[in-house]
Design a protein around this motif. Structure first.
Motif, short mmCIF file in Angstrom:
data_model
loop_
_atom_site.label_atom_id
_atom_site.label_comp_id
_atom_site.label_asym_id
_atom_site.label_seq_id
_atom_site.Cartn_x
_atom_site.Cartn_y
_atom_site.Cartn_z
N SER A 1 10.78 -6.80 20.40
CA SER A 1 12.03 -6.69 19.65
C SER A 1 11.72 -6.60 18.16
CB SER A 1 12.93 -7.87 19.94
OG SER A 1 12.30 -9.06 19.54
N ILE A 2 12.59 -5.93 17.43
CA ILE A 2 12.37 -5.67 16.00
C ILE A 2 13.59 -6.03 15.18
CG2 ILE A 2 10.70 -3.81 16.42
CD1 ILE A 2 13.03 -1.83 15.88
N ASN A 3 13.37 -6.22 13.90
CA ASN A 3 14.46 -6.37 12.95
C ASN A 3 14.78 -5.03 12.29
OD1 ASN A 3 14.90 -9.26 13.14
ND2 ASN A 3 12.87 -9.44 12.19
N ASN A 4 13.75 -4.23 12.09
CA ASN A 4 13.96 -2.91 11.51
C ASN A 4 12.81 -2.00 11.91
OD1 ASN A 4 11.83 -2.61 9.24
ND2 ASN A 4 12.74 -4.59 8.76
N LEU A 5 13.02 -0.72 11.77
CA LEU A 5 11.99 0.27 12.03
C LEU A 5 11.97 1.22 10.85
CD1 LEU A 5 11.07 1.98 15.32
CD2 LEU A 5 11.49 3.42 13.32
N GLN A 6 10.79 1.57 10.39
CA GLN A 6 10.67 2.43 9.23
C GLN A 6 9.83 3.66 9.57
OE1 GLN A 6 9.61 0.25 5.61
NE2 GLN A 6 10.10 -1.70 6.62
N TRP A 7 10.11 4.74 8.86
CA TRP A 7 9.31 5.96 8.97
C TRP A 7 8.67 6.26 7.62
CZ3 TRP A 7 8.15 8.81 13.29
CH2 TRP A 7 8.86 8.53 14.45
N TYR A 8 7.39 6.67 7.69
CA TYR A 8 6.64 7.00 6.50
C TYR A 8 5.97 8.36 6.69
CZ TYR A 8 7.00 2.16 4.85
OH TYR A 8 7.48 0.95 4.40
N ARG A 9 5.69 9.03 5.57
CA ARG A 9 4.96 10.29 5.57
C ARG A 9 3.68 10.11 4.76
NH1 ARG A 9 7.98 13.52 2.19
NH2 ARG A 9 6.46 13.26 0.53
N GLN A 10 2.62 10.77 5.22
CA GLN A 10 1.36 10.71 4.48
C GLN A 10 0.79 12.13 4.38
OE1 GLN A 10 -2.05 8.70 6.28
NE2 GLN A 10 -2.75 8.01 4.25
N ASN A 11 0.64 12.58 3.15
CA ASN A 11 -0.06 13.84 2.92
C ASN A 11 -1.56 13.53 2.91
OD1 ASN A 11 2.75 14.20 1.38
ND2 ASN A 11 2.00 16.17 2.11
N SER A 12 -2.33 14.52 3.25
CA SER A 12 -3.76 14.35 3.47
C SER A 12 -4.45 13.59 2.34
CB SER A 12 -4.42 15.72 3.65
OG SER A 12 -5.80 15.58 3.88
N GLY A 13 -5.09 12.47 2.70
CA GLY A 13 -5.87 11.72 1.73
C GLY A 13 -5.08 10.95 0.69
N ARG A 14 -3.77 10.88 0.88
CA ARG A 14 -2.93 10.19 -0.09
C ARG A 14 -2.33 8.93 0.54
NH1 ARG A 14 -3.27 12.67 -5.08
NH2 ARG A 14 -1.06 12.38 -5.53
N GLY A 15 -1.57 8.21 -0.26
CA GLY A 15 -0.87 7.04 0.26
C GLY A 15 0.36 7.43 1.06
N LEU A 16 0.92 6.46 1.73
CA LEU A 16 2.12 6.71 2.53
C LEU A 16 3.36 6.65 1.65
CD1 LEU A 16 -0.07 5.50 4.57
CD2 LEU A 16 1.89 5.04 6.03
N VAL A 17 4.33 7.47 2.01
CA VAL A 17 5.60 7.50 1.30
C VAL A 17 6.71 7.08 2.25
CG1 VAL A 17 7.28 8.97 0.13
CG2 VAL A 17 4.83 9.32 -0.27
N HIS A 18 7.49 6.11 1.83
CA HIS A 18 8.59 5.64 2.67
C HIS A 18 9.68 6.69 2.78
CE1 HIS A 18 12.41 3.42 3.38
NE2 HIS A 18 11.66 2.85 4.30
N LEU A 19 10.14 6.96 4.01
CA LEU A 19 11.18 7.96 4.23
C LEU A 19 12.53 7.31 4.51
CD1 LEU A 19 9.27 10.47 6.52
CD2 LEU A 19 9.74 10.69 4.07
#
Lengths: 115, 109
Positions: free
Chosen positions: B28-46
């Motif tokens: 069970s969860i409180n929230n779910l998040q999606w992130y994007r990562q371009n090659s070799g970079r950090g993740l960006v919250h979507l």
């Protein structure tokens, strides 16, 4: 607002050495988390600091340690480096921690290569 | 261990098409998040969706959450070459954010 800054961007070290990575969070963010990213294991949680206290720790050996300073800047240290420590190390900051409905803001990481 | 598992592992589409990625999780969860990562970079919250929400939109992104099936989907409409990246779902597990293995999306122009 400046983003999360990680230094250095690239590091090459030899087995047995130690390394210190630095992370400056977004101004006002008190939580700093560290992740290790490798092609085989994906993103693995290392630890999280909040107001200078380690709040949570992942399943990594004691060679991996960290700390957070009063200005929220954080460092992580890896001692006695092994080849398997080669990875992209990502730091992320947030207001309260990603599991408190607070998104993580990532830096671009430090690419560590151990030879 | 990973809480979330994305499906498919890789997806290749033409520019202008829609892309759908799925995420399944175990506890069970409180929230779910999606992130994007371009090659070799950090993740960006979507996008972040709370456990009591069923659907959320942000620009060309649409996220759904089905807590009964322990699954979420991310839809990117009218994809662009710039959407080429890895996409990760993340769930709160054990007082930390746990990421899935990711879906690699390639948008061909």
């Amino acid at each position: 607002k400046a983003g999360v800054t990680q230094t250095p961007r690239y590091l090459i070290k030899t087995r047995g050495q130690q390394v210190t990575l630095s992370c400056s969070p977004i101004s006002g963010h008190r939580s700093v988390s560290w992740y290790q990213q490798t092609p085989g294991q994906g993103l693995q949680f290392l630890f999280e600091y909040f107001s200078e206290t380690q709040r949570n720790k992942g399943n990594f050996p004691g060679r991996f340690s960290g700390r957070q300073f009063s200005n929220s800047r954080s460092e992580m240290n890896v001692s006695t480096l092994e080849l398997g420590d080669s990875a992209l190390y990502l730091c992320a900051s947030s207001l309260a921690g990603g599991y408190y409905n607070s998104p993580l803001h990532f830096g671009n990481g430090t690419r560590l290569t151990v030879t | 261990s990973q809480q979330g598992e994305e499906d498919p592992q890789a997806l290749s589409i033409q520019e202008g098409e829609n892309a759908t990625m799925n995420c399944s999780y175990k506890t069970s969860i409180n929230n779910l998040q999606w992130y994007r990562q371009n090659s070799g970079r950090g993740l960006v919250h979507l996008i972040l969706i709370r456990s009591n929400e069923r659907e959320k939109h942000s620009g060309r992104l649409r996220v759904t959450l089905d807590t009964s099936k322990k699954s979420s989907s991310l839809l990117i409409t009218a994809s662009r070459a710039a959407d080429t990246a890895s996409y990760f779902c993340a769930t709160d597990g054990g007082n930390k954010l746990v990421f899935g293995a990711g879906t690699i999306l390639r948008v061909k122009s």
